[in-house]
Design an enzyme around this catalytic site. Structure first.
Site, mmCIF file in Angstrom:
data_model
loop_
_atom_site.group_PDB
_atom_site.id
_atom_site.type_symbol
_atom_site.label_atom_id
_atom_site.label_comp_id
_atom_site.label_asym_id
_atom_site.label_seq_id
_atom_site.Cartn_x
_atom_site.Cartn_y
_atom_site.Cartn_z
ATOM 1 N N ALA A 1 33.181 20.821 23.037
ATOM 2 C CA ALA A 1 33.857 20.389 24.252
ATOM 3 C C ALA A 1 35.060 21.290 24.485
ATOM 4 O O ALA A 1 35.592 21.877 23.549
ATOM 5 C CB ALA A 1 34.308 18.936 24.107
ATOM 6 N N THR A 2 35.453 21.398 25.741
ATOM 7 C CA THR A 2 36.540 22.328 26.028
ATOM 8 C C THR A 2 37.765 21.643 26.636
ATOM 9 O O THR A 2 38.416 20.864 25.959
ATOM 10 C CB THR A 2 36.047 23.488 26.888
ATOM 11 O OG1 THR A 2 35.299 22.965 27.999
ATOM 12 C CG2 THR A 2 35.134 24.395 26.100
ATOM 13 N N THR A 3 38.083 21.864 27.898
ATOM 14 C CA THR A 3 39.434 21.618 28.399
ATOM 15 C C THR A 3 39.692 20.173 28.840
ATOM 16 O O THR A 3 38.927 19.588 29.609
ATOM 17 C CB THR A 3 39.728 22.563 29.577
ATOM 18 O OG1 THR A 3 39.423 23.909 29.168
ATOM 19 C CG2 THR A 3 41.172 22.487 29.986
#
Length: 282
Positions: free
Chosen positions: A54-56
């Site tokens: 997962a990122t931002t």
């Protein structure tokens, strides 16, 4: 003591009716440690980019609360593994967390932490304070450190409404725990450096929840504009960022229709100003 599976039925009932601790994770660690994330198992090799990440995640305080938002993209190395991943999780009526890092570990941590808060409230008859919630999450993150050293790193962003100040609070973490209270706004994940730059220019202290929602959406768009692992709003597939507002009235996730209206207006504005709105110099 071994697993509850090895105990007589009467003793099993006693264990579950009198846990001996207000911490659910400590109870599980005592009786079934194999069910916990971060258990002391050894991987054959560091997994690194082999699993979805997962990122931002971005968050910003607003008048009477806090707004948290996350993009929907998950990546495995240079591959988009999922376009509509959920990265923002409701924990109770007045708190939420977003995850960046190993997706599977992060989702497991969020689910366990939600049960942790429910267990404490049922046993003690009251909710943990905001600081107590932040510290309890830090303890759970430290428990995942052996897995983090092998590539299963997960770093959450915790937000909550604090009734003592009628305000929102934001806490960040590292792989060893924390917590570190952040003021006004913060972002985590691969696109965080770009999101933070956007938040610094667009954030307005005491802004309404509606205006703060637009601010975090602009920050996510700026992150996606410069970070390939962060997904921008997918107008074709109608996949929108997850945005939640937490105030004295509780946790409210904005509907897809609400997000779509904001995103479409933002994208229309970007057609004439690709870099987004500018902040006044004075």
């Amino acid at each position: 003591m071994g697993s509850h599976r090895d105990l007589p039925a009467g003793m099993v009932n006693h264990i579950f009716t009198d846990t001996g601790s207000s911490s659910f994770s400590e109870f599980v660690r005592s009786h079934a440690p194999d069910l916990l994330p971060g258990r002391n198992e050894t991987l054959a090799a560091p997994v690194g980019d082999q699993i979805p990440h997962a990122t931002t995640i971005v968050a910003a305080t607003c008048a009477g609360g806090v707004v948290i938002a996350g993009d929907r993209r998950a990546t495995s190395g240079n591959i988009i593994s999922q376009r509509d991943m959920e990265k923002v999780f409701r924990l109770d009526d007045h708190s939420a967390m977003g995850i960046a890092g190993a997706a599977s570990t992060g989702i497991e941590l969020a689910r366990l932490y939600r049960v942790e808060l429910e267990h404490y409230e049922k046993r003690e008859g009251r909710s943990l304070s905001v600081a107590g919630k932040a510290n309890r999450l830090a303890t759970m993150i430290r428990g995942n450190l052996p897995m983090a050293m092998q590539g299963l790193v997960v770093v959450p962003l915790f937000v909550a409404y604090d009734p003592s100040g009628d305000s929102g609070r934001i806490f960040s973490y590292d792989v060893g725990g924390g917590p570190y209270e952040q003021h006004q706004h913060h972002a985590i994940g691969s696109g965080s450096i770009f999101a933070r730059g956007s938040l610094k220019k667009l954030y307005r202290e005491g802004a309404s929840p509606e205006d703060t929602v637009l601010t975090v959406l602009q920050a996510l768009y700026d992150a996606a504009d410069d970070d390939s692992a962060t997904g921008g709003p997918d107008v074709i597939r109608r996949i929108w960022p997850v945005v939640a507002v937490i105030t004295a009235d509780g946790y409210r996730r904005l509907s897809d229709d609400e997000i779509a209206e904001n995103v479409e207006a933002m994208v229309e504005g970007r057609k004439s100003s690709p870099d987004g709105p500018t902040a006044p110099l004075r």
